[in-house]
Design an enzyme around this catalytic site. Structure first.
Site: not given
Ligand code: B12
Ligand code: SF4
Ligand code: SF4
Length: 413
Positions: A144, A202, A205, A230, A264
């Site tokens: 990360d 799709c 989301c 976000c 999802c």
């Protein structure tokens, strides 16, 4: 351990053996990527140029962008990256409950900090590879925080595709997993990259994201996120005030967000609860009452908070950040019961906390909440907080007037 895995563990040090070692250490899956340069760097630079990273300055630093573009800048002699996936999936009654008096902490953050868990295991993996190689192995482990395009490496190592929610999705595991990367000087053969896109038409989301942060795919196929919108960014990375117009959409999420993963179908079908005990939820982060959480946080000093959440991802937000988030969630709940604890937060030493408490009291709008705001207006010295107090009082007054207009309309009608 199945016989085949056992025999691979005793085999020569090739990519199969590396994956077997990773699985034996508890990672769900792993793969190998080679090639120090990524085809995604131009996209990353464009994303930064457009300012979609917000205040995450560490992503935009020139040296960090350059290191992302060529892994040999990070590991001299780089030959291969071992990419691992570690599942943190959780059945999560919290998100589904819809009880707005309780806080939702994102799944990944309810247990021990994954930076430590995955990092320690990657070090162990490095030791095992070194023992198998019979020579010192140059290596660097990242989870990360390093200047590495982890999802790009994961896709190249065959672990999954980039969904429209920007997550790396594995076709049999969904997306609730962390990625870890071990850069090495081992001459391993690459795994087959994951080339398919299983999103098709799709867009669940995108439609589910409450703040409109997901912008769909760029014409080149890359999924685009406006991180500034976000909830994960707003509740974890942002240090200052949450923009007023985004606060209502945050709901009761006080740290991170899983909404675009919950929506999802690949998680609905394939995410099974993780077996890693380190990621099991701490009891105090399993749907805590917002009022209780606010009380506990208000009673802590900044240092006390760091002691309490040492080893938890929550330490990143800090006391001020967490109280800011909890105030927003209390305002979104809007129940009178939130009034007393918000009134206490209105006297907190941190202006950031007072500002968000003021906003939340305006949303509660009870006589007591408005009285607390009016009293604070007389003594508040911080200009930003004062502006929030005045805006909250003004908006509450406007709501009141609108309310009486409606009544008049009905009477007139
Ligand atoms: C900054 C960051 C964030 C930011 C920005 C998120 C984002 N989507 O970029 C914020 C704070 C919002 C965030 C949130 C979350 N994050 Co985060 N985050 C990161 C971090 C540190 C860097 C990501 C980054 O560089 N973003 C910039 C974009 C441009 O790069 P990218 O995400 O790699 O996207 C690539 C694609 O767009 C790609 N691409 C895809 N297809 C194509 C096709 C073509 C043709 C081209 C040219 C390019 C292209 O190009 C980009 C570069 O590779 C990574 C760790 C790391 N070092 O990589 C973790 C990481 C992505 N985060 C992770 C997680 C778990 C989360 C959250 C789920 C946490 C939570 N529950 O709140 C949320 C999910 C929100 C979301 N929908 O993304 C995991 C994801 C694991 C996975 N399965 O995908 C990572 C990998 C950390 C880890 N080690 O496990 N995160
Ligand atoms: S994590 Fe939440 S706010 Fe962020 S993109 Fe996904 S749904 Fe939207
Ligand atoms: S919800 Fe649909 S569009 Fe979004 S990542 Fe999952 S499969 Fe792709």
């Amino acid at each position: 351990m199945p016989g085949s895995l056992n025999s691979r563990l005793n085999g020569p040090l090739d990519s199969e053996r590396v994956v077997a070692e990773a699985v034996a250490l508890g990672f769900e899956t792993a793969g190998v990527a080679t090639g120090s340069r990524s085809g995604h760097v131009a996209h990353f630079r464009e994303w930064i140029r457009a300012g979609l990273h917000g205040e995450m300055g560490y992503l935009a630093r020139r040296s960090a962008v350059e290191r992302r573009s060529d892994l040999t800048r990070t590991l001299d002699g780089f030959r291969s990256a071992v990419v691992v996936a570690h599942s943190y999936a959780d059945a999560d009654p919290a998100a589904g409950s819809g009880d707005r008096s309780r806080a939702v902490v994102a799944r990944y953050a309810r247990g021990r900090d994954y930076h430590h868990v995955v990092g320690e295991r990657l070090e162990e993996l490095g030791d095992r590879l070194e023992a198998a190689a019979g020579r010192p192995v140059q290596r660097r482990a990242y989870v990360d925080t390093g200047p590495v395009l982890e999802r790009d490496l994961a896709q190249r190592a065959g672990l999954g595709w980039f969904g429209k929610n920007t997550m790396l999705i594995h076709p049999r595991r969904g997306s609730y997993f962390f990625l870890g990367v071990l850069l090495t000087d081992l001459p391993l053969a690459p795994s087959s990259p994951f080339r398919e896109d299983h999103c098709g038409s799709c867009r669940r989301c995108i439609d589910a994201c409450p703040t409109g942060a997901l912008l769909g795919r760029h014409e080149d196929g890359a999924p685009v996120i406006d991180a500034r919108r976000c909830i994960s960014y707003l509740t974890i990375e942002l240090r200052g005030a949450v923009p007023r117009h985004l606060r209502p959409a945050i709901g009761n999420r006080v740290f991170g967000c899983d909404i675009c993963q919950e929506a999802c179908p690949w998680n609905e079908s394939f995410a099974t609860p993780a077996s890693e005990p380190a990621y099991m939820s701490r009891p105090d982060l399993d749907r805590p009452s917002l009022v209780e959480l606010a009380r506990r946080l208000l009673a802590m000093s900044g240092k006390g908070f760091q002691r309490e959440y040492a080893g938890s991802p929550l330490s990143r937000a800090g006391r001020k950040g967490m109280l800011r988030n909890v105030c927003v969630a209390l305002g979104n709940w809007g129940d009178q019961e939130a009034g007393p604890v918000l009134a206490a937060a209105l006297a907190d030493p941190a202006p950031l906390v007072r500002a968000h408490a003021a906003w939340a009291l305006g949303r509660v709008g009870s006589a007591e909440a408005l009285a607390a705001l009016a009293t604070r207006r007389e003594v508040e010295t911080d200009r930003t907080v004062l502006a929030e107090v005045e805006a909250a009082l003004r908006e509450a007054e406007a709501d009141d007037t609108q309310g009486s207009d409606v009544c008049l309309d009905i009477v007139d009608g």
